[in-house]
Design a protein around this motif. Structure first.
Motif, PDB file in Angstrom:
ATOM      1  N   GLU A   1       0.821  -1.205   0.000  1.00 61.35           N
ATOM      2  CA  GLU A   1       0.000   0.000   0.000  1.00 61.35           C
ATOM      3  C   GLU A   1       0.858   1.260   0.000  1.00 61.35           C
ATOM      4  N   ALA A   2       1.933   1.250   0.768  1.00 56.24           N
ATOM      5  CA  ALA A   2       2.845   2.398   0.785  1.00 56.24           C
ATOM      6  C   ALA A   2       3.507   2.586  -0.573  1.00 56.24           C
ATOM      7  N   THR A   3       3.826   1.493  -1.236  1.00 56.38           N
ATOM      8  CA  THR A   3       4.438   1.577  -2.557  1.00 56.38           C
ATOM      9  C   THR A   3       3.485   2.215  -3.555  1.00 56.38           C
ATOM     10  N   VAL A   4       2.229   1.786  -3.543  1.00 53.96           N
ATOM     11  CA  VAL A   4       1.241   2.368  -4.453  1.00 53.96           C
ATOM     12  C   VAL A   4       1.113   3.864  -4.182  1.00 53.96           C
TER      13      VAL A   4
ATOM     14  N   THR B   1      12.970   2.420  -2.143  1.00 55.21           N
ATOM     15  CA  THR B   1      12.652   1.425  -1.122  1.00 55.21           C
ATOM     16  C   THR B   1      12.743   2.037   0.274  1.00 55.21           C
ATOM     17  N   THR B   2      13.650   2.969   0.451  1.00 53.44           N
ATOM     18  CA  THR B   2      13.779   3.650   1.747  1.00 53.44           C
ATOM     19  C   THR B   2      12.526   4.461   2.054  1.00 53.44           C
ATOM     20  N   LEU B   3      12.057   5.206   1.067  1.00 48.84           N
ATOM     21  CA  LEU B   3      10.848   6.002   1.238  1.00 48.84           C
ATOM     22  C   LEU B   3       9.645   5.112   1.539  1.00 48.84           C
ATOM     23  N   VAL B   4       9.540   4.005   0.837  1.00 50.52           N
ATOM     24  CA  VAL B   4       8.428   3.078   1.050  1.00 50.52           C
ATOM     25  C   VAL B   4       8.483   2.490   2.458  1.00 50.52           C
ATOM     26  N   SER B   5       9.648   2.051   2.895  1.00 49.33           N
ATOM     27  CA  SER B   5       9.737   1.455   4.237  1.00 49.33           C
ATOM     28  C   SER B   5       9.413   2.489   5.313  1.00 49.33           C
ATOM     29  N   GLN B   6       9.826   3.726   5.118  1.00 56.55           N
ATOM     30  CA  GLN B   6       9.486   4.782   6.079  1.00 56.55           C
ATOM     31  C   GLN B   6       7.981   5.010   6.124  1.00 56.55           C
TER      32      GLN B   6
ATOM     33  N   ARG C   1      14.030  -1.008   7.325  1.00 52.43           N
ATOM     34  CA  ARG C   1      14.593  -1.248   5.991  1.00 52.43           C
ATOM     35  C   ARG C   1      14.913  -2.731   5.828  1.00 52.43           C
ATOM     36  N   GLY C   2      15.418  -3.361   6.870  1.00 49.14           N
ATOM     37  CA  GLY C   2      15.734  -4.786   6.814  1.00 49.14           C
ATOM     38  C   GLY C   2      14.497  -5.634   6.582  1.00 49.14           C
ATOM     39  N   ALA C   3      13.395  -5.272   7.232  1.00 47.96           N
ATOM     40  CA  ALA C   3      12.142  -6.017   7.037  1.00 47.96           C
ATOM     41  C   ALA C   3      11.656  -5.855   5.604  1.00 47.96           C
ATOM     42  N   GLN C   4      11.770  -4.640   5.089  1.00 53.84           N
ATOM     43  CA  GLN C   4      11.351  -4.405   3.702  1.00 53.84           C
ATOM     44  C   GLN C   4      12.205  -5.220   2.748  1.00 53.84           C
TER      45      GLN C   4
ATOM     46  N   ASP D   1      11.224  -5.660  -7.538  1.00 56.61           N
ATOM     47  CA  ASP D   1      10.398  -6.675  -6.880  1.00 56.61           C
ATOM     48  C   ASP D   1       9.229  -6.016  -6.145  1.00 56.61           C
ATOM     49  N   LEU D   2       9.521  -4.937  -5.466  1.00 56.59           N
ATOM     50  CA  LEU D   2       8.519  -4.225  -4.687  1.00 56.59           C
ATOM     51  C   LEU D   2       7.453  -3.614  -5.595  1.00 56.59           C
TER      52      LEU D   2
END
Length: 89
Positions: free
Chosen positions: A23-26, A39-44, A50-53, A62-63
């Protein structure tokens, strides 16, 4: 007497984390486009480490691919539900 809350199974926690990431990626893609999404912005935005992402989605591609597939499934289900409400005949 105190009660301890029931522990959420790992599979359910993992599914919820993936959902937040997708959802954050969308949201990031809508706001910033592909080049502005990281990917950093999405995980935030998802509120995960970041490790979980990286565990769930090792690369940006992939994301983003998973997020597009997720969005397609969600919109498809919404369309099917709306079509089911249409009058027959």
């Amino acid at each position: 007497m105190t009660t301890t809350p029931a522990r959420v199974p790992q599979e359910e926690r993992s599914r919820a984390m993936r959902q937040r990431l997708l959802e954050a990626t969308v949201e990031c893609l809508v706001e910033a486009g592909f080049s502005g999404t990281s990917t950093t912005l999405v995980s935030q935005r998802a509120g995960v480490s970041r490790g979980a992402q990286l565990h769930h989605f090792p690369t940006k591609n992939d994301l983003v691919l998973a997020a597009v597939e997720h969005l397609t499934e969600v919109r498809g289900a919404e369309l099917a539900a709306a079509a089911a409400q249409l009058p027959r005949g």
